[in-house]
Motif scaffolding. Structure first.
Motif, PDB file in Angstrom:
ATOM      1  N   PRO A 157     -50.379   3.986  26.634  1.00  0.00           N
ATOM      2  CA  PRO A 157     -50.167   2.799  25.780  1.00  0.00           C
ATOM      3  C   PRO A 157     -48.805   2.808  25.086  1.00  0.00           C
ATOM      4  N   LEU A 158     -48.265   3.996  24.768  1.00  0.00           N
ATOM      5  CA  LEU A 158     -46.934   4.074  24.166  1.00  0.00           C
ATOM      6  C   LEU A 158     -45.882   3.572  25.144  1.00  0.00           C
ATOM      7  N   THR A 159     -46.099   3.876  26.416  1.00  0.00           N
ATOM      8  CA  THR A 159     -45.190   3.404  27.446  1.00  0.00           C
ATOM      9  C   THR A 159     -45.253   1.886  27.557  1.00  0.00           C
ATOM     10  N   VAL A 160     -46.453   1.334  27.529  1.00  0.00           N
ATOM     11  CA  VAL A 160     -46.622  -0.118  27.591  1.00  0.00           C
ATOM     12  C   VAL A 160     -45.932  -0.778  26.406  1.00  0.00           C
ATOM     13  N   GLU A 161     -46.074  -0.181  25.229  1.00  0.00           N
ATOM     14  CA  GLU A 161     -45.440  -0.710  24.029  1.00  0.00           C
ATOM     15  C   GLU A 161     -43.924  -0.737  24.184  1.00  0.00           C
ATOM     16  N   LEU A 163     -42.205  -0.853  27.027  1.00  0.00           N
ATOM     17  CA  LEU A 163     -41.842  -1.856  28.023  1.00  0.00           C
ATOM     18  C   LEU A 163     -41.870  -3.250  27.421  1.00  0.00           C
ATOM     19  N   ASN A 164     -42.858  -3.516  26.591  1.00  0.00           N
ATOM     20  CA  ASN A 164     -42.943  -4.822  25.938  1.00  0.00           C
ATOM     21  C   ASN A 164     -41.755  -5.052  25.012  1.00  0.00           C
ATOM     22  N   LYS A 165     -41.311  -3.999  24.322  1.00  0.00           N
ATOM     23  CA  LYS A 165     -40.145  -4.121  23.454  1.00  0.00           C
ATOM     24  C   LYS A 165     -38.891  -4.405  24.280  1.00  0.00           C
ATOM     25  N   PHE A 166     -38.788  -3.756  25.432  1.00  0.00           N
ATOM     26  CA  PHE A 166     -37.637  -4.000  26.312  1.00  0.00           C
ATOM     27  C   PHE A 166     -37.572  -5.478  26.682  1.00  0.00           C
ATOM     28  N   ARG A 167     -38.731  -6.057  26.964  1.00  0.00           N
ATOM     29  CA  ARG A 167     -38.780  -7.459  27.394  1.00  0.00           C
ATOM     30  C   ARG A 167     -38.471  -8.422  26.245  1.00  0.00           C
TER      31      ARG A 167
END
Length: 271
Positions: A157-161, A163-167
């Motif tokens: 989930p930290l990775t998903v978070e 990636l979402n910030k990158f977007r």
């Protein structure tokens, strides 16, 4: 170069052709009496029990004859039941990268990786964002491996978070050029940078429609793919040369991790 786009698990025979040192049955003669040899093949078998199959493997070139079979190697695992789904269709599959050697100089080290479905490209998460996990040869147990893999999966989930910030981060043209300029330093050293010229705008130009955009995720992926795959030219003096693909997996990992660290620097504190 890491090949993270495989979806089918490889057989032991296929793995052996890629990295025979994985199957070495004893430690190097230079290892101490305290060294307890655990073949990487044992880890592969145990990972399979946990649902993770091998999709790629590499080994470094042995520089001396007495290091053949004991040199550092890498195994890429994937679990097809675990997927990160994005709203824009840019889905990614988490992967686990294992590095090890049989010369007593390295513990089993696990790193998180990502495979982008849209461009069949692999990314490696930096240690700053996703802590490396190690298992010593001495005292290895299946239970410890199980706990390590569980911990990695729980941190996804930290990775998903991230990636979402990158977007969510939109870069100005000046910021994008700054990112590209700093990204060059992940592959070239200072002396090389002083003697080469690279068209930053060309480095930022996407090769596919899905990567068009000024958001950090798009810019990061475009630059990462071009640097890793050698998809750019550079001038050295009066000569123009085409960059080579990175074939050494250790350099591949280093460039990937440094690029991920660089991308994190472009995320505003409040983002």
């Amino acid at each position: 170069m890491l090949n993270l786009n495989n979806t089918e698990f490889k057989t032991k025979s296929e793995i052996r052709q890629l990295a025979s040192s994985i199957f070495t049955t004893q430690g190097a003669p230079t290892t101490s009496e305290k060294y307890a040899h655990i073949s990487t093949e044992k880890i592969i078998d145990d990972m399979e029990l946990l649902g993770w199959g091998v999709v790629d493997a590499k080994q470094v070139r042995a520089r001396k004859s007495d290091t053949i079979g004991y040199q550092k190697h890498l195994v890429v695992f994937r679990n097809n039941d675990i997927q990160i789904t994005a709203e824009d269709g840019d889905d990614v599959f988490p992967q686990i990268l294992l590095t090890n050697s049989h010369d007593g100089k390295n513990a089993f080290t696990f790193t998180a990786g990502l495979f982008r479905m849209v461009c069949e490209n692999g990314l490696v998460i930096s240690s700053r964002e996703f802590e490396h996990m190690k298992i010593r040869h001495y005292g290895y147990s299946f239970e410890e491996l199980q706990d390590t893999i569980k911990s990695i999966v729980e941190k996804l989930p930290l990775t998903v978070e991230s990636l979402n910030k990158f977007r969510q981060v939109e870069l100005s043209q000046e910021q994008a050029l700054d990112f590209a300029k700093k990204a060059i330093a992940t592959r070239f050293n200072e002396d090389e940078i002083d003697n080469i010229q690279i068209d930053l705008q060309d480095l930022l130009t996407p090769t596919r429609r899905e990567d068009r955009g000024n958001d950090l995720w798009s810019v990061y992926n475009v630059v990462q793919e071009k640097l890793i795959h050698g998809m750019f030219n550079y001038k050295y003096g009066t000569k123009t040369r085409k960059a080579r693909k990175i074939k050494n997996f250790k350099q591949d990992l280093v460039v990937n991790e440094r690029l991920y660290d660089l991308a994190l620097e472009f995320i505003p504190v409040a983002a």
